[in-house]
Each structure stands twice: as structure tokens, then as C-alpha cells.
Design an enzyme around this catalytic site. Structure first.
Site, PDB file in Angstrom:
ATOM      1  N   GLU A  36      34.708  45.416  31.753  1.00  0.00           N
ATOM      2  CA  GLU A  36      36.392  45.817  31.730  1.00  0.00           C
ATOM      3  C   GLU A  36      36.678  46.224  30.157  1.00  0.00           C
ATOM      4  O   GLU A  36      37.355  47.220  29.793  1.00  0.00           O
ATOM      5  CB  GLU A  36      37.220  44.875  32.299  1.00  0.00           C
ATOM      6  CG  GLU A  36      37.021  44.651  33.876  1.00  0.00           C
ATOM      7  CD  GLU A  36      37.601  46.109  34.683  1.00  0.00           C
ATOM      8  OE1 GLU A  36      38.671  46.610  34.190  1.00  0.00           O
ATOM      9  OE2 GLU A  36      36.849  46.144  35.664  1.00  0.00           O
ATOM     10  N   ASP A  54      42.129  56.958  34.760  1.00  0.00           N
ATOM     11  CA  ASP A  54      41.613  56.860  36.059  1.00  0.00           C
ATOM     12  C   ASP A  54      42.670  57.166  37.122  1.00  0.00           C
ATOM     13  O   ASP A  54      42.536  56.782  38.137  1.00  0.00           O
ATOM     14  CB  ASP A  54      40.988  55.429  36.209  1.00  0.00           C
ATOM     15  CG  ASP A  54      41.939  54.261  35.992  1.00  0.00           C
ATOM     16  OD1 ASP A  54      43.104  54.551  35.583  1.00  0.00           O
ATOM     17  OD2 ASP A  54      41.625  53.248  36.349  1.00  0.00           O
ATOM     18  N   THR A  59      46.593  50.558  32.647  1.00  0.00           N
ATOM     19  CA  THR A  59      45.675  49.317  33.040  1.00  0.00           C
ATOM     20  C   THR A  59      45.919  48.037  31.926  1.00  0.00           C
ATOM     21  O   THR A  59      45.622  48.610  30.578  1.00  0.00           O
ATOM     22  CB  THR A  59      44.253  49.661  32.916  1.00  0.00           C
ATOM     23  OG1 THR A  59      44.229  50.770  33.874  1.00  0.00           O
ATOM     24  CG2 THR A  59      43.487  48.578  33.404  1.00  0.00           C
TER      25      THR A  59
END
Length: 244
Positions: A36, A54, A59
Site C-alpha cells: 500500500e 483509482d 485514500t
């Protein structure tokens, strides 16, 4: 197919030891963080936040909570209970409005700056850990226990639920697990886990952000090494970077 048959085979591994605590938890978090955040130092990722393009909006945090699916908002709601009137509370209405979308409307650079500013707050870290355990770790362990999987299988399930979400549609963890159990032609745990990764690979390839299957190859490597207890030392390559 019933994976409970594992407990009657030589491949059976006790699920009494889990990745929820101790070194197994630290190992799992380091592995996921290498995928990640390109580092095994997961403890520094609570302040991470960006739009990785994405289509999930922002995020953020230790496992990549997103504004689109709502778990980022859940983190702030939990943080509000632990530390009322914190600087992120004012973004809750905007986060509720944009849930299900990739927009930044109502958030923007100020939200990013404020997220960074509270990154070292113990209550903020606690809030992330609570949502992580409730929505990701515990569902992954519950499924792994039902399927009689040891630490390696638990990590594989946890990584899948972090990336694909805990839902039951074909592209979520529940759907991947359901299809894998139908396709696996053996009660051998290694064969089942490889089947799970094969099914998951097809789901990952549907998204541009997940075309590189490094995390799948890493998990396949551990299966081939028969390291079902996820014991250290571990060596792996993630997106071209080597880790140990």
C-alpha cells in the site's frame, strides 16, 4: 465444497494462533504496508492521504480508508467520539454527501492538511485501529476460522478484504471467497489458497491500479515455501522493491 474438511487432513493448521495480535499482526501489517505504501514501517502510515486515481476519492490512513466507500468517514466519526471537536469533524457533512463517488467536493487541500496535522494524535491512531479491526481484520479472521486457515491464510484473506472490500458481490472479498470454494478441487489447504489467489487475480486485473500482481506473487511464494504459520524471516518483492 466444505473447507471444514481441512481439519481432517494433514494440511490442517490450528487457527488458535491468529494475525490479530503480537508478531503475526506486525508481520501482516508490514506486508500490507509494503504493497500500500512501499514501506514496511506501517506505524508511520496513519497520516498518509492522497488521491491515487483509482476512482475511490481520497485514500488515507494505515490501510487506505477511502472517501468513496465511507470507511474514511467512519474513522472520523470514531475519532469524534474519542476526541470531540477535533479539526476533522467539520468535514463529516461533505464526506457523507460524496460517499459513493470519487469527488473531492467539500474537502480539498485543507482536508489533506488537517489530516496530516492530527496524524500523531493517539486518539486518531486508536480510531483508525478500531475501524480497521471492526471492518477488515475481524471479518477476515471470522472467514479464515470457518475455513480452518492458519496465519498465512488469514493474511491472504485480510489483504484481499483490504483491497476489495468486505462485500459479497463478485468483485469483493465475499464473492472471491465464494467462487474459490466452488472451484477448488481439493481439500488441501495449499491448493485452495492458490485457487483463491487465481480467482482474486482476475478481479484485480479489472482495475488499472492493480495490474501489477506483486502482492499475489508474494503470497504464492509463501505458499510454495509452505510457510503456513507466516514465520519470520520473510523475503519478498513488491512492485520491484525487495523487502526482508
Amino acid at each position: 465444497m466444505g473447507l471444514s474438511f481441512f481439519k481432517n487432513t494433514p494440511m490442517a493448521i490450528s487457527h488458535k494462533k491468529t494475525i490479530a495480535t503480537g508478531q503475526s499482526r506486525r508481520t501482516t501489517f508490514a506486508l500490507v504496508s509494503s504493497a500500500e505504501n512501499s514501506t514496511t514501517d506501517y506505524q508511520k502510515q496513519y497520516g498518509y492521504i492522497e488521491d491515487i486515481k483509482d476512482w475511490r476519492g481520497y485514500t488515507a490512513g494505515i490501510i487506505g480508508f477511502t472517501s468513496k466507500n465511507g470507511d474514511l468517514r467512519q474513522v472520523i466519526l470514531k475519532y469524534q467520539k474519542l476526541r470531540p471537536n477535533n479539526r476533522l469533524v467539520r468535514y463529516l457533512p461533505a464526506l457523507k454527501r460524496i460517499e459513493g463517488t470519487a469527488t473531492h467536493k467539500g474537502l480539498g487541500p485543507n482536508f489533506v492538511k488537517d489530516w496530516h496535522k492530527v496524524a500523531n494524535d493517539k486518539r486518531f491512531i486508536q480510531a483508525q485501529d478500531i475501524i480497521l479491526d471492526q471492518q477488515y481484520m475481524q471479518p477476515a479472521l471470522k472467514a479464515a476460522k470457518a475455513d480452518n486457515l492458519g496465519p498465512l491464510g488469514q493474511y491472504i484473506y485480510y489483504d484481499a478484504i483490504v483491497v476489495h472490500g468486505p462485500g459479497n458481490d463478485n468483485n469483493s472479498f465475499g464473492g472471491i471467497r465464494r467462487k474459490s470454494k466452488k472451484l477448488a478441487d481439493s481439500y488441501n489447504q495449499a491448493i485452495y489458497l492458490k485457487t483463491f489467489l487465481k480467482v482474486r487475480s482476475k478481479v484485480m486485473r479489472k482495475e488499472t491500479a492493480h495490474q501489477d500482481l506483486s502482492r499475489i506473487k508474494t503470497q504464492q511464494k509463501f505458499i510454495n515455501e509452505k510457510n503456513f504459520q507466516l514465520k519470520r524471516p520473510l523475503s519478498w518483492t513488491m512492485y520491484g522493491d525487495k523487502y526482508h
